[in-house]
Write a protein that holds these residues in place. Structure first.
Motif, PDB file in Angstrom:
ATOM      1  N   TYR A  30      -9.360  77.384   4.244  1.00  0.00           N
ATOM      2  CA  TYR A  30      -8.431  78.102   4.847  1.00  0.00           C
ATOM      3  C   TYR A  30      -7.883  79.253   3.579  1.00  0.00           C
ATOM      4  O   TYR A  30      -7.565  78.911   2.540  1.00  0.00           O
ATOM      5  N   ILE A  74       0.031  79.029   7.158  1.00  0.00           N
ATOM      6  CA  ILE A  74      -0.815  78.301   7.703  1.00  0.00           C
ATOM      7  C   ILE A  74      -0.105  77.889   9.112  1.00  0.00           C
ATOM      8  O   ILE A  74      -0.531  78.042  10.270  1.00  0.00           O
ATOM      9  N   ALA A  75       1.249  77.598   9.058  1.00  0.00           N
ATOM     10  CA  ALA A  75       2.113  77.060  10.347  1.00  0.00           C
ATOM     11  C   ALA A  75       2.237  78.308  11.028  1.00  0.00           C
ATOM     12  O   ALA A  75       1.971  78.227  12.333  1.00  0.00           O
ATOM     13  N   ASN A  77       0.636  80.873  11.447  1.00  0.00           N
ATOM     14  CA  ASN A  77      -0.607  81.339  12.333  1.00  0.00           C
ATOM     15  C   ASN A  77      -1.432  80.413  13.265  1.00  0.00           C
ATOM     16  O   ASN A  77      -2.326  80.615  13.901  1.00  0.00           O
ATOM     17  N   TYR A  78      -0.896  79.150  13.181  1.00  0.00           N
ATOM     18  CA  TYR A  78      -1.391  78.129  14.253  1.00  0.00           C
ATOM     19  C   TYR A  78      -1.094  78.364  15.415  1.00  0.00           C
ATOM     20  O   TYR A  78      -0.050  78.896  15.816  1.00  0.00           O
ATOM     21  N   ARG A  79      -1.994  78.188  16.495  1.00  0.00           N
ATOM     22  CA  ARG A  79      -2.036  78.319  17.789  1.00  0.00           C
ATOM     23  C   ARG A  79      -2.461  76.960  18.560  1.00  0.00           C
ATOM     24  O   ARG A  79      -3.262  76.248  18.065  1.00  0.00           O
ATOM     25  N   ASP A  82      -5.631  76.003  19.240  1.00  0.00           N
ATOM     26  CA  ASP A  82      -6.483  75.691  18.079  1.00  0.00           C
ATOM     27  C   ASP A  82      -6.914  74.090  17.956  1.00  0.00           C
ATOM     28  O   ASP A  82      -7.814  73.789  17.406  1.00  0.00           O
ATOM     29  N   GLN A  85      -5.761  71.129  14.003  1.00  0.00           N
ATOM     30  CA  GLN A  85      -6.385  71.792  12.733  1.00  0.00           C
ATOM     31  C   GLN A  85      -6.341  71.150  11.390  1.00  0.00           C
ATOM     32  O   GLN A  85      -5.307  70.795  10.953  1.00  0.00           O
ATOM     33  N   ILE A 114      -2.525  69.650  11.401  1.00  0.00           N
ATOM     34  CA  ILE A 114      -1.578  70.129  12.454  1.00  0.00           C
ATOM     35  C   ILE A 114      -2.112  69.898  13.813  1.00  0.00           C
ATOM     36  O   ILE A 114      -3.415  70.277  14.202  1.00  0.00           O
ATOM     37  N   LYS A 289       6.152  76.383  18.152  1.00  0.00           N
ATOM     38  CA  LYS A 289       5.066  75.749  18.457  1.00  0.00           C
ATOM     39  C   LYS A 289       5.298  74.398  18.488  1.00  0.00           C
ATOM     40  O   LYS A 289       6.152  73.571  18.069  1.00  0.00           O
ATOM     41  N   ALA A 293       2.774  68.156  12.319  1.00  0.00           N
ATOM     42  CA  ALA A 293       2.197  68.541  11.035  1.00  0.00           C
ATOM     43  C   ALA A 293       2.530  67.737   9.993  1.00  0.00           C
ATOM     44  O   ALA A 293       3.714  67.387   9.844  1.00  0.00           O
TER      45      ALA A 293
END
Length: 372
Positions: A30, A74-75, A77-79, A82, A85, A114, A289, A293
């Protein structure tokens, strides 16, 4: 092209080993930008190791920050689409280091998992944390706890807000007299107070600690946390990875971000932790979200000193020569030494301050080693 291990510093070698380890478990690389909008850190300062953040104004007028943390990026940008992840990283972060003045550029490696969490995912991360420590030193320890134990006690003792922060600071420092004084002044019953005192004093291999914990459970939240720790212990025992796994409740994270398992890693020869991590579902929830995680970071800046303490040499050999020596003969002697598989540094003079394994001096016949 293969890079010789001799040209890498200890922390750089560790980065390559960690990458190989994480890729072997299906984690992907990443990459994040060096910059983030400052608001991300302003709204989550208590999640950071230090709340000092380097900022600047971008050409479009936005207030930006040099990245002090990777997990937040990173958190953010998490969707949900996904899915699960699993990522690893090695990035430079910019912040004040422990015990140091001023900002530093710090190399950091780590991983994040995540998505839909379960005991298997948690144990995999704990196992990778232990394996990461074993790549640094054969002598290591991973201390583990569960935020639910302290949250459960606070709930049962009806301690909230700033008062909760105060008593948790006493737990963090293992300040037993202050815990008892706090409980007395805030109307916490003596039996309830002694539960927290006993909890704070436990430091033992996880299996032994669970036996001691079984008599200290007050309320459903503590019981739930205890059950998860038991499941983790069972799975880690099956992997043969409990001999260096210890329980220590004093690893207190911010309750607004951390939940579940938290942990810190130590290696022989370094007084501070070289690895830390934990479950941070609450951070994801704060960002809107719905996911679990867990992750950890390895503090490679600490390993710079660790590598130096275990080796400390700047070069294998220093070749000394004088003003009168023919430079072609100096170069020829250096080539001959390098042909023996050693690194060679040439210096003009009769002695050297360079940290090296051996010193050679140019002679009429070639070169000779100097006794030191």
């Amino acid at each position: 092209m293969n890079i010789s291990q001799k040209v890498l510093t200890y922390d750089e070698k560790t980065v390559f080993r960690l990458r190989e380890l994480y890729r072997g478990y299906g984690y992907t690389r990443y990459k994040v930008s060096k910059f983030e909008e400052y608001d991300l850190y302003a709204h989550n300062k208590s999640f950071l190791v230090s709340d000092n953040v380097l900022t600047f104004t971008d050409t479009n007028g936005r207030l930006m920050a040099l990245k002090p943390d990777v997990t937040l990026s990173i958190a953010k940008n998490y969707r949900a689409e996904d899915g699960m992840q699993k990522v690893y990283y090695n990035e430079n972060v910019y912040r004040t280091a422990k015990g140091a003045d001023g900002f530093r550029e710090i190399m950091q490696a780590g991983l994040e998992c995540i998505g839909r969490m379960d005991t298997l995912a948690v144990c995999e991360v704990l196992m990778l944390a232990q394996k990461s420590l074993s790549l640094i030193s054969e002598t290591y320890m991973l201390d583990v706890s569960h935020m639910g134990l302290l949250e459960g006690w606070l709930e049962a003792a009806d301690v909230t807000g700033a008062e909760a922060d105060e008593v948790l600071s006493f737990v963090r420092s293992k300040n037993i007299p202050s815990i008892r004084s706090f409980c007395a002044s805030h109307g916490v019953a003596v039996p309830m107070c002694e539960v927290l005192v006993s909890l704070t004093q436990i430091y033992a291999p996880l299996g032994e600690a669970l036996e001691a914990l079984s008599g200290l459970l007050v309320g459903d939240k503590m019981k739930e946390a205890y059950g998860e720790l038991c499941e983790v212990c069972r799975m880690m025992q099956a992997e043969g990875m409990t001999s260096r796994l210890y329980f220590d409740v004093t690893m207190v994270g911010d309750v607004n971000y951390y939940n579940g398992i938290v942990f810190c890693g130590f290696v022989d020869g370094i007084a501070e932790d070289v690895l830390s991590g934990g479950r941070y579902d609450s951070l994801l929830a704060k960002m809107g979200k719905r996911a679990g995680a867990i992750g950890f970071a390895v503090y490679l800046n600490v390993l710079e000193r660790y590598g130096a303490s275990n080796d400390g040499y700047e070069v294998d050999t220093v070749l000394l020569y004088s003003e009168a020596d023919d430079p072609f003969r100096v170069a020829e002697a250096a080539r001959a030494l390098r042909a023996e598989g050693v690194d060679v540094r040439t210096e003009k003079g009769s002695d050297t301050q360079t940290r090296c394994r051996s010193v050679c001096r140019l002679t009429a016949q070639g070169w000779e080693r100097v006794e030191r």
